[in-house]
Scaffold this active site. Structure first.
Site, PDB file in Angstrom:
ATOM      1  N   ASP A 103     -63.042 -32.264 -12.340  1.00 22.43           N
ATOM      2  CA  ASP A 103     -62.176 -32.470 -13.496  1.00 22.43           C
ATOM      3  C   ASP A 103     -61.089 -33.457 -13.085  1.00 22.43           C
ATOM      4  O   ASP A 103     -60.316 -33.192 -12.160  1.00 22.43           O
ATOM      5  CB  ASP A 103     -61.539 -31.147 -13.931  1.00 22.43           C
ATOM      6  CG  ASP A 103     -62.552 -30.151 -14.457  1.00 22.43           C
ATOM      7  OD1 ASP A 103     -63.641 -30.582 -14.869  1.00 22.43           O
ATOM      8  OD2 ASP A 103     -62.258 -28.942 -14.458  1.00 22.43           O
ATOM      9  N   ASP A 157     -68.454 -25.827 -25.121  1.00 23.59           N
ATOM     10  CA  ASP A 157     -67.333 -25.021 -24.621  1.00 23.59           C
ATOM     11  C   ASP A 157     -67.073 -23.835 -25.547  1.00 23.59           C
ATOM     12  O   ASP A 157     -66.199 -23.902 -26.428  1.00 23.59           O
ATOM     13  CB  ASP A 157     -66.068 -25.874 -24.524  1.00 23.59           C
ATOM     14  CG  ASP A 157     -66.215 -27.028 -23.557  1.00 23.59           C
ATOM     15  OD1 ASP A 157     -66.550 -26.781 -22.399  1.00 23.59           O
ATOM     16  OD2 ASP A 157     -65.988 -28.190 -23.969  1.00 23.59           O
TER      17      ASP A 157
END
Length: 579
Positions: free
Chosen positions: A275, A433
Site C-alpha cells: 500500500d 472491498d
C-alpha cells in the site's frame, strides 16, 4: 479502440526513453506460406543489439529491462525494413490477436515478419508473439494470423469450471531438446492468457514443450532459429532470465540450479502487496492499515511508514514472491496521470522485479481543471507503459457493475470494459472491498448470503458482504457475490477479494467470503486481508478455490517471511513455485 499504431505508441518513443536512471525519492521448416516477393534488407551486424518489435499495446518495459539486465542494447522497430535488418528479433506480443494483426498488416510488418522467419533468422516470440505465428485465432474472430505454423488458436473452455484466464506459474513438459529451454526442466514459468494453440499432427514438428491446463496445449515452439513461448520469460524470475540469455547468447551454459521441488502443475501464488501513499512530509512510503486506517494509533497519528516502495518490492522478488502488487491508496483523490512519483515507482521496480507487477488506485475517466478529458484507457495505458502488467480497478468497477445490473446493458464505456477490450481481460483485476453484515435469515436481504462459521454479535447465523468504494469509506447497495458475477461478465480477468473486517487483524482470511465468491466465478480469485500465520495460507487453499493469497503487513514487519509461507505450503502438499 485498437492499440495505437507503431508511430504513435511505444515504438515512437524509442529505447532512449526507457533507459533513464531511477531515482524515487520523490532445421528446415515447412509450411512457409504467403511469402512476400520483394522484401530484402541486409542484417545490421551488431552483435550486442537486439531488435524489439513493440507495436504499442501493453507492458513491454519488462522485456526491455530483462534484455538490458543481460547486457544487451535495444533497437526499436519503426518500419518493415527494421525487421529485415535485425540480427535477433524479439516480438513480445501483447493485447488482442485481432488488434495486433491489424497493426502488423496496416504497417506492412506482417509480410516483413513472414520473410524474416522464412530466412531462418533468430526470432523469439512471446505470448501473443507465439499465437500470431499460427493460421488463425478464434479471439473476436476468426482472425487470420501470420500462417507460419498450422493450427487455430482457441479459448480455454470454462464451461466445466476451468478457471480462465490461465494465470500463474505452471510446469513445462519439454518434448524437444533445445538451447532455449536449457535449465528450465523442473521449473515453474509464468503464464497469463485465455487463448492457446493445441498440438496436432500438422504442427508436431514445431513443438518444443507443452503445458497442461485442462488439456495439453503448446507452451513453446522451436524450428531452426525460430523460437516462441506462450509464457512470459521476463516475468518468470531467474528461470525466465536464463531463457532470455539462452536466446541472446546461444553459446551460454544455460546453467540453472535444479529446482528445489520439481514443478508438476499450476502453482498457488503468494503475492506481496504494498500500500503506497504520501506521508505527512510528502514522501512516498509503504504503509499498512488496520481495517483501512493507515495512521498510527499513538499520539503522533502519523502515517505508518514500513519502508520504501522500490526497495521492498525488490526484496520481495528476491524472497520468492510470485507477484508484487502496488496499491496507490490515495489515487482517488488526485489526477492519476499527474501522479509522477507512483509512475516512477513502477518504472524503477520493473528494472529490478522480474515477476508480475499490478498497480491499482484512481484508474477511471477523468476531467482535469482545464476541462481536458482523459479516458480510463489513457490512464491505464500510462501505467502499462511505466511497467504494470495488470491494472486493478476498485470503485469505478463497483459503479459499472451497479449500472449493468440495473439495465442489463453493457455500454462498453466503463473503464473495466475499455481496458479489457484493448489489453485483454487477463490485464484487468477488480478489487472488491466488502464488509460483513450479519442477518438472522437470508430472507432479510436481496443479496446472496452465507451461513457463517462464527455467529454474529446477536447470534446471527448468516451474513452478506456489502461492497464499499473510496477506500472503504462509502458503502454501496451491492453485495460481493453480485459484484463478482457482474464484473466477470463485464470483462474482469481476476478478482482481488479483500475483507474490511479482517484487514490487519491477523486472524486469518475470511474463508466464508472467499469460498462463496471463488465458487461463483470462473476467473481467478486472490484471497486478501487477515493473514497472520503460515497456516492461514494453507487453510485458504485447502478450503476454497482461491488461486492466490496476498499479504502485506506480516511481510513488511518481517513477522512471517515469504519463504516460510512457501515451505509450509510444500509441507501441506500445496503446489508452489520454489526458487
Amino acid at each position: 479502440m485498437p492499440p495505437p499504431p507503431p508511430s504513435q505508441g511505444a515504438m515512437a518513443t524509442g529505447a532512449a526513453n526507457h533507459a533513464l536512471p531511477c531515482s524515487v525519492g520523490r532445421s528446415k521448416r515447412t509450411n512457409q506460406r504467403r511469402r512476400p516477393a520483394s522484401l530484402s534488407v541486409r542484417a545490421s551486424g551488431d552483435a550486442n543489439t537486439v531488435t524489439l518489435l513493440d507495436y504499442g499495446a501493453g507492458n513491454v518495459r519488462s522485456v526491455r529491462n530483462a534484455i538490458r539486465h543481460l547486457g544487451f542494447n535495444i533497437r526499436d522497430v519503426r518500419s518493415p525494413e527494421d525487421i529485415l535488418a535485425a540480427d535477433r528479433l524479439v516480438f513480445p506480443g501483447v493485447g488482442a490477436f485481432g488488434s495486433a494483426m491489424d497493426v502488423l498488416n496496416r504497417t506492412g510488418m506482417a509480410d516483413a515478419l513472414r520473410e524474416y522467419i522464412r530466412m531462418d533468422r533468430p526470432f523469439l516470440g512471446i505470448c501473443l508473439g507465439l499465437q500470431l505465428l499460427f493460421d488463425s485465432s478464434e479471439e473476436n474472430g476468426p482472425v487470420s494470423g501470420l500462417g507460419v505454423i498450422p493450427g487455430v488458436v482457441r479459448r480455454f473452455d470454462s464451461s466445466e469450471g476451468l478457471i480462465v484466464p490461465h494465470i500463474g506459474w505452471n510446469a513445462l513438459q519439454i518434448t524437444k531438446d533445445t538451447q532455449l529451454l536449457q535449465g528450465a526442466d523442473g521449473q515453474h514459468v509464468y503464464f497469463v492468457h485465455s487463448y492457446h494453440a493445441l498440438p496436432s499432427d500438422a504442427n508436431k514438428d514445431w513443438i518444443s514443450s507443452t503445458c497442461n491446463y485442462g488439456e495439453s496445449f503448446i507452451s513453446s515452439i522451436s524450428m531452426g532459429n525460430i523460437q516462441a513461448v506462450q509464457f512470459h520469460p521476463e516475468k518468470s524470475g531467474a528461470t525466465g532470465l536464463n531463457i532470455f540469455e539462452n536466446f541472446l547468447s546461444p553459446h551460454s551454459s544455460g546453467a540453472k540450479a535444479p529446482a528445489r521441488r520439481k514443478a508438476s502443475k499450476l502453482a498457488k501464488r503468494v503475492i506481496a502487496c504494498l500500500d503506497v501513499r504520501s506521508n505527512d512530509n510528502g514522501d512516498l512510503v509503504v504503509t499498512k492499515g488496520d481495517q483501512y486506517d493507515v495512521r498510527d494509533h499513538s499520539s503522533s497519528k502519523e502515517v505508518r511508514n514500513l519502508g520504501k516502495p522500490v526497495e521492498l518490492a525488490s526484496q520481495y522478488y528476491i524472497d520468492g514472491a510470485d507477484e508484487v502488487s502496488f496499491l496507490n491508496i490515495t489515487g482517488f483523490r488526485a489526477f492519476p496521470l499527474g501522479d509522477l512519483p507512483m509512475l516512477e515507482v513502477l518504472r524503477c521496480a520493473s528494472e529490478k522485479v522480474f515477476v508480475p507487477l499490478t498497480v491499482g488506485g484512481g484508474i477511471r475517466d477523468f476531467t482535469d481543471e482545464s476541462g481536458r478529458y482523459y479516458s480510463s484507457l489513457e490512464v491505464a495505458s500510462e501505467y502499462f507503459r511505466s511497467g504494470a502488467d495488470k491494472i486493478s480497478i476498485g470503485s469505478d468497477a463497483v459503479f459499472a457493475a451497479e449500472a449493468y445490473l440495473q439495465t442489463g446493458v453493457k455500454t462498453g464505456k466503463s473503464s473495466l470494459e475499455q481496458i479489457s477490450r484493448v489489453y485483454g481481460n487477463q490485464a484487468v483485476v477488480v478489487s472488491i472491498d466488502p464488509r460483513r453484515v450479519y442477518v438472522k435469515s437470508p430472507d432479510e436481504v436481496q443479496f446472496r448470503t452465507v451461513k457463517v462459521s462464527s455467529k454474529g454479535p446477536l447470534g446471527e447465523e448468516y451474513a452478506w458482504y456489502q461492497c464499499t468504494v473510496s477506500g472503504g469509506r462509502d458503502s454501496r447497495p451491492i453485495g460481493a457475490y453480485e459484484l463478482a458475477k457482474a464484473v466477470e461478465e463485464l470483462g474482469a480477468g481476476e478478482i482481488l477479494l479483500n475483507c474490511i473486517d479482517c484487514d490487519g487483524q491477523g486472524g486469518g482470511f475470511d474463508i466464508d467470503l472467499i469460498k462463496m465468491v471463488s465458487d461463483a466465478v470462473t476467473i481467478p480469485v486472490i484471497a486478501s486481508s487477515g493473514a497472520g500465520a503460515v497456516e492461514h495460507f494453507s487453510e485458504v487453499f485447502e478450503k476454497t478455490n482461491a488461486s492466490a493469497a496476498l499479504a502485506a503487513g506480516i511481510f513488511h514487519r518481517k513477522e512471517v517471511p515469504i519463504l516460510a509461507v512457501k515451505e509450509h505450503l510444500v509441507d501441506a502438499g500445496v503446489e508452489v513455485r520454489m526458487q
